[in-house]
Motif scaffolding. Sequence first.
Motif, PDB file in Angstrom:
ATOM      1  N   ALA A  51      18.345  20.293  10.205  1.00 39.39           N
ATOM      2  CA  ALA A  51      18.432  19.072  11.012  1.00 39.39           C
ATOM      3  C   ALA A  51      17.518  19.131  12.226  1.00 39.39           C
ATOM      4  O   ALA A  51      17.757  18.482  13.236  1.00 39.39           O
ATOM      5  CB  ALA A  51      19.879  18.841  11.447  1.00 39.39           C
ATOM      6  N   GLY A  52      16.483  19.945  12.120  1.00 38.65           N
ATOM      7  CA  GLY A  52      15.478  19.980  13.176  1.00 38.65           C
ATOM      8  C   GLY A  52      15.941  20.581  14.489  1.00 38.65           C
ATOM      9  O   GLY A  52      15.488  20.162  15.557  1.00 38.65           O
ATOM     10  N   TRP A  53      16.829  21.581  14.447  1.00 37.79           N
ATOM     11  CA  TRP A  53      17.305  22.216  15.678  1.00 37.79           C
ATOM     12  C   TRP A  53      16.171  22.997  16.348  1.00 37.79           C
ATOM     13  O   TRP A  53      15.362  23.627  15.663  1.00 37.79           O
ATOM     14  CB  TRP A  53      18.484  23.154  15.376  1.00 37.79           C
ATOM     15  N   VAL A  54      16.126  22.948  17.663  1.00 41.40           N
ATOM     16  CA  VAL A  54      15.125  23.699  18.431  1.00 41.40           C
ATOM     17  C   VAL A  54      15.395  25.199  18.319  1.00 41.40           C
ATOM     18  O   VAL A  54      14.487  26.002  18.127  1.00 41.40           O
ATOM     19  CB  VAL A  54      15.159  23.273  19.922  1.00 41.40           C
ATOM     20  N   HIS A  55      16.679  25.568  18.447  1.00 37.20           N
ATOM     21  CA  HIS A  55      17.095  26.982  18.397  1.00 37.20           C
ATOM     22  C   HIS A  55      17.224  27.423  16.943  1.00 37.20           C
ATOM     23  O   HIS A  55      18.218  27.143  16.287  1.00 37.20           O
ATOM     24  CB  HIS A  55      18.445  27.129  19.111  1.00 37.20           C
ATOM     25  N   THR A  87      30.517  32.808  20.094  1.00 35.89           N
ATOM     26  CA  THR A  87      30.034  31.438  20.230  1.00 35.89           C
ATOM     27  C   THR A  87      29.580  30.837  18.896  1.00 35.89           C
ATOM     28  O   THR A  87      29.050  29.726  18.866  1.00 35.89           O
ATOM     29  CB  THR A  87      28.851  31.365  21.230  1.00 35.89           C
ATOM     30  N   MET A 123      22.444  27.767  14.660  1.00 35.08           N
ATOM     31  CA  MET A 123      22.693  26.615  15.538  1.00 35.08           C
ATOM     32  C   MET A 123      23.854  25.767  15.026  1.00 35.08           C
ATOM     33  O   MET A 123      24.731  25.387  15.816  1.00 35.08           O
ATOM     34  CB  MET A 123      21.402  25.795  15.722  1.00 35.08           C
ATOM     35  N   HIS A 176      26.994  27.341  16.257  1.00 32.31           N
ATOM     36  CA  HIS A 176      27.308  27.070  17.663  1.00 32.31           C
ATOM     37  C   HIS A 176      27.964  25.689  17.814  1.00 32.31           C
ATOM     38  O   HIS A 176      28.905  25.504  18.575  1.00 32.31           O
ATOM     39  CB  HIS A 176      26.042  27.128  18.523  1.00 32.31           C
ATOM     40  N   ILE A 177      27.423  24.708  17.091  1.00 32.56           N
ATOM     41  CA  ILE A 177      27.966  23.340  17.177  1.00 32.56           C
ATOM     42  C   ILE A 177      29.411  23.309  16.676  1.00 32.56           C
ATOM     43  O   ILE A 177      30.302  22.730  17.309  1.00 32.56           O
ATOM     44  CB  ILE A 177      27.096  22.364  16.353  1.00 32.56           C
ATOM     45  N   ILE A 196      15.695  30.708  15.893  1.00 35.67           N
ATOM     46  CA  ILE A 196      15.214  32.095  15.756  1.00 35.67           C
ATOM     47  C   ILE A 196      16.244  33.034  15.133  1.00 35.67           C
ATOM     48  O   ILE A 196      15.898  34.108  14.675  1.00 35.67           O
ATOM     49  CB  ILE A 196      14.779  32.694  17.118  1.00 35.67           C
ATOM     50  N   GLU A 197      17.527  32.620  15.107  1.00 36.75           N
ATOM     51  CA  GLU A 197      18.533  33.505  14.520  1.00 36.75           C
ATOM     52  C   GLU A 197      18.946  33.051  13.114  1.00 36.75           C
ATOM     53  O   GLU A 197      19.997  33.450  12.623  1.00 36.75           O
ATOM     54  CB  GLU A 197      19.756  33.583  15.436  1.00 36.75           C
TER      55      GLU A 197
END
Lengths: 131, 131, 131
Positions: free
Chosen positions: B66-70, B36, B78, B81-82, B72-73
């Motif tokens: 860009a202020g992603w919530v996710h 993913t 993130m 993933h996008i 932790i990795e």
Amino acid sequence: MATSGEGFFEITRDAKVFLASAKARDGTLLLYLKHTSASLVIQENADADVRTDLVTALDRLAPAAAGWVHDIEGPDDMPAHIKAMLNGVCLHVPVESGALALGTWQGIYVAEHRAQPHGRQVVLQFIGSCR
Amino acid sequence: MATSGEGFFEITRDAKVFLASAKARDGTLLLYLKHTSASLVIQENADADVRTDLVTALDRLAPAAAGWVHDIEGPDDMPAHIKAMLNGVCLHVPVESGALALGTWQGIYVAEHRAQPHGRQVVLQFIGSCR
Amino acid sequence: MATSGEGFFEITRDAKVFLASAKARDGTLLLYLKHTSASLVIQENADADVRTDLVTALDRLAPAAAGWVHDIEGPDDMPAHIKAMLNGVCLHVPVESGALALGTWQGIYVAEHRAQPHGRQVVLQFIGSCR
């Protein structure tokens, strides 16, 4: 299936039920979405924050107030078409011994790009050998 | 296959080896990536600058800070993933007389969207007639 | 098929003609575009304004004057590669009783991303039962 507005709705379980009813063994599952303002996406099914950020990312790529010519169906409609174009409406997933050969963290999602709830039709087909 | 970090890694030769071992004649090659944060892309295999610019383009569409919530990795997760959502993880390529019916300038690539090297699994399937 | 420059060119009718000539009954139509600066898209075939906005959206996501390294084929070439990567070059559409199982508002398009007219090759394949 029914969506409750913008967001990701997992259909992995529906795909498994379909494969079982089709007595699928080895081959490929084809998925097709019959709409132009929603899309099919394979993405992480672990941390829900990922889907939140995917929605945010799509909103940034296709913002609502951006001077679109096509605005008669509401400010969320044209962005929804753009998001559907970028993500696409067809997928395939390999099937091995009757099971989806998804990666460890993969789930299959209908991504709803309209603000309001919608009924969405997904065509599932299996090509391969059967039990 | 193994990637060495962000970038495009051609797998056209692997696909050809698979078709030969499957004694494929006429049909279609299906490719599926079980991840993913990487994706499958068919793109120009001539000027390497194109792949450099494709990486730049994806970085602009899905920036790290860009202020992603996710988060932790790591800051590259993130965005990865996008990018994987936008490009997708499944492809098909027609096969004619045992050969991939790619266009003159087309190659098949695994696009790695993480900064670090990763092992990536691609499922290859052939549907059609055999020699 | 021939495009007249940047824009969306519907090939739904060509797909129907192919299915008729193949005496297709139930299965799936596979479409594959042999190029890296055009793409295949399923999108709304009702209001032409939607396609106008889709072109605008792609131009915003992959602008021409953005410092691309690959610029020897003109300012529209690298953006065209980026757009082709985002949209993709392969599709499938289910076939039921010889007819494309498209949604009510769906049409199949070749999206031309180059400014000048181009000849574009689409490979059509049918998998399934025949009449």
